[in-house]
Design a protein around this motif. Structure first.
Motif, PDB file in Angstrom:
ATOM      1  N   MET A   1       0.844  -1.174   0.000  1.00  0.00           N
ATOM      2  CA  MET A   1       0.000   0.000   0.000  1.00  0.00           C
ATOM      3  C   MET A   1       0.894   1.244   0.000  1.00  0.00           C
ATOM      4  N   GLU A   2       0.865   1.959  -1.072  1.00  0.00           N
ATOM      5  CA  GLU A   2       1.757   3.101  -1.286  1.00  0.00           C
ATOM      6  C   GLU A   2       1.533   4.216  -0.261  1.00  0.00           C
ATOM      7  N   GLU A   3       0.279   4.488   0.085  1.00  0.00           N
ATOM      8  CA  GLU A   3      -0.028   5.552   1.044  1.00  0.00           C
ATOM      9  C   GLU A   3       0.583   5.261   2.410  1.00  0.00           C
ATOM     10  N   PHE A   4       0.595   4.012   2.811  1.00  0.00           N
ATOM     11  CA  PHE A   4       1.198   3.610   4.080  1.00  0.00           C
ATOM     12  C   PHE A   4       2.685   3.909   4.060  1.00  0.00           C
ATOM     13  N   GLY A   5       3.329   3.605   2.968  1.00  0.00           N
ATOM     14  CA  GLY A   5       4.762   3.864   2.836  1.00  0.00           C
ATOM     15  C   GLY A   5       5.105   5.338   2.900  1.00  0.00           C
ATOM     16  N   LYS A   6       4.188   6.184   2.455  1.00  0.00           N
ATOM     17  CA  LYS A   6       4.407   7.626   2.537  1.00  0.00           C
ATOM     18  C   LYS A   6       4.113   8.158   3.944  1.00  0.00           C
ATOM     19  N   ALA A   7       3.081   7.618   4.577  1.00  0.00           N
ATOM     20  CA  ALA A   7       2.692   8.087   5.910  1.00  0.00           C
ATOM     21  C   ALA A   7       3.696   7.658   6.972  1.00  0.00           C
ATOM     22  N   VAL A   8       4.193   6.440   6.856  1.00  0.00           N
ATOM     23  CA  VAL A   8       5.146   5.911   7.833  1.00  0.00           C
ATOM     24  C   VAL A   8       6.549   6.198   7.304  1.00  0.00           C
ATOM     25  N   LYS A  51       7.005  -7.303   7.444  1.00  0.00           N
ATOM     26  CA  LYS A  51       6.338  -8.308   6.617  1.00  0.00           C
ATOM     27  C   LYS A  51       6.529  -8.023   5.137  1.00  0.00           C
ATOM     28  N   GLY A  52       6.512  -9.058   4.355  1.00  0.00           N
ATOM     29  CA  GLY A  52       6.494  -8.915   2.907  1.00  0.00           C
ATOM     30  C   GLY A  52       5.069  -8.655   2.444  1.00  0.00           C
ATOM     31  N   LYS A  53       4.919  -7.994   1.300  1.00  0.00           N
ATOM     32  CA  LYS A  53       3.582  -7.675   0.781  1.00  0.00           C
ATOM     33  C   LYS A  53       2.707  -8.920   0.646  1.00  0.00           C
ATOM     34  N   VAL A  54       3.291 -10.014   0.218  1.00  0.00           N
ATOM     35  CA  VAL A  54       2.499 -11.231  -0.012  1.00  0.00           C
ATOM     36  C   VAL A  54       2.005 -11.841   1.293  1.00  0.00           C
ATOM     37  N   ASP A  55       2.607 -11.455   2.420  1.00  0.00           N
ATOM     38  CA  ASP A  55       2.226 -12.007   3.721  1.00  0.00           C
ATOM     39  C   ASP A  55       1.176 -11.176   4.445  1.00  0.00           C
ATOM     40  N   ASP A  59      -6.642  -7.984   7.664  1.00  0.00           N
ATOM     41  CA  ASP A  59      -6.567  -7.226   8.912  1.00  0.00           C
ATOM     42  C   ASP A  59      -5.346  -6.296   8.910  1.00  0.00           C
ATOM     43  N   ASP A  60      -4.239  -6.773   8.368  1.00  0.00           N
ATOM     44  CA  ASP A  60      -3.039  -5.932   8.251  1.00  0.00           C
ATOM     45  C   ASP A  60      -3.315  -4.717   7.367  1.00  0.00           C
ATOM     46  N   VAL A  61      -3.950  -4.946   6.232  1.00  0.00           N
ATOM     47  CA  VAL A  61      -4.261  -3.858   5.300  1.00  0.00           C
ATOM     48  C   VAL A  61      -5.225  -2.863   5.945  1.00  0.00           C
ATOM     49  N   ALA A  62      -6.184  -3.360   6.708  1.00  0.00           N
ATOM     50  CA  ALA A  62      -7.113  -2.470   7.410  1.00  0.00           C
ATOM     51  C   ALA A  62      -6.364  -1.609   8.419  1.00  0.00           C
ATOM     52  N   HIS A  63      -5.402  -2.197   9.126  1.00  0.00           N
ATOM     53  CA  HIS A  63      -4.625  -1.407  10.090  1.00  0.00           C
ATOM     54  C   HIS A  63      -3.752  -0.385   9.358  1.00  0.00           C
ATOM     55  N   MET A  64      -3.224  -0.751   8.234  1.00  0.00           N
ATOM     56  CA  MET A  64      -2.418   0.181   7.444  1.00  0.00           C
ATOM     57  C   MET A  64      -3.263   1.386   7.023  1.00  0.00           C
ATOM     58  N   ARG A  65      -4.489   1.143   6.632  1.00  0.00           N
ATOM     59  CA  ARG A  65      -5.395   2.244   6.257  1.00  0.00           C
ATOM     60  C   ARG A  65      -5.680   3.136   7.461  1.00  0.00           C
ATOM     61  N   LYS A  66      -5.868   2.513   8.621  1.00  0.00           N
ATOM     62  CA  LYS A  66      -6.103   3.270   9.852  1.00  0.00           C
ATOM     63  C   LYS A  66      -4.906   4.171  10.156  1.00  0.00           C
ATOM     64  N   VAL A  67      -3.714   3.625  10.002  1.00  0.00           N
ATOM     65  CA  VAL A  67      -2.488   4.393  10.252  1.00  0.00           C
ATOM     66  C   VAL A  67      -2.426   5.610   9.332  1.00  0.00           C
TER      67      VAL A  67
END
Length: 101
Positions: A1-8, A51-55, A59-67
């Protein structure tokens, strides 16, 4: 998720190092077990960064969106003046974003 990489913008190593400090533990609302929810989120962010993207689970993606949402909201609430040693910055850093980086 590109937005997560920019936010974190903190590395897993720097976030891990930050989370053990008293300043990191001093902000946020407690989950009833002595740890703030934002501090617990910081630990989860470290796991996600390792974690690697494939892993990633749904729930992980939902937390990334929350972040991403939390980082954006916090950035909009930047206080006036020097923010170096402020709860605002400490909270953002628990979300994996150092506004001074």
């Amino acid at each position: 998720m590109e937005e997560f990489g920019k936010a974190v913008n903190m590395t897993p190593w720097s976030l891990r190092r930050w989370l053990v400090t008293d300043d990191a533990k001093s902000v946020g609302q407690s989950d009833g077990h002595g740890e703030s929810t934002v501090h617990a989120s910081g630990r989860r962010i470290v796991e996600l960064l390792d974690k690697g993207k494939v892993d990633l689970t749904d729930d992980d993606v939902a937390h990334m969106r929350k972040v991403v949402g939390c980082v954006h909201r916090h950035l909009e609430q930047r206080p006036a003046g020097d923010v170096d040693d402020t709860p605002w910055r400490y909270s953002l850093m628990n979300w994996g974003h150092d506004p001074l980086a």
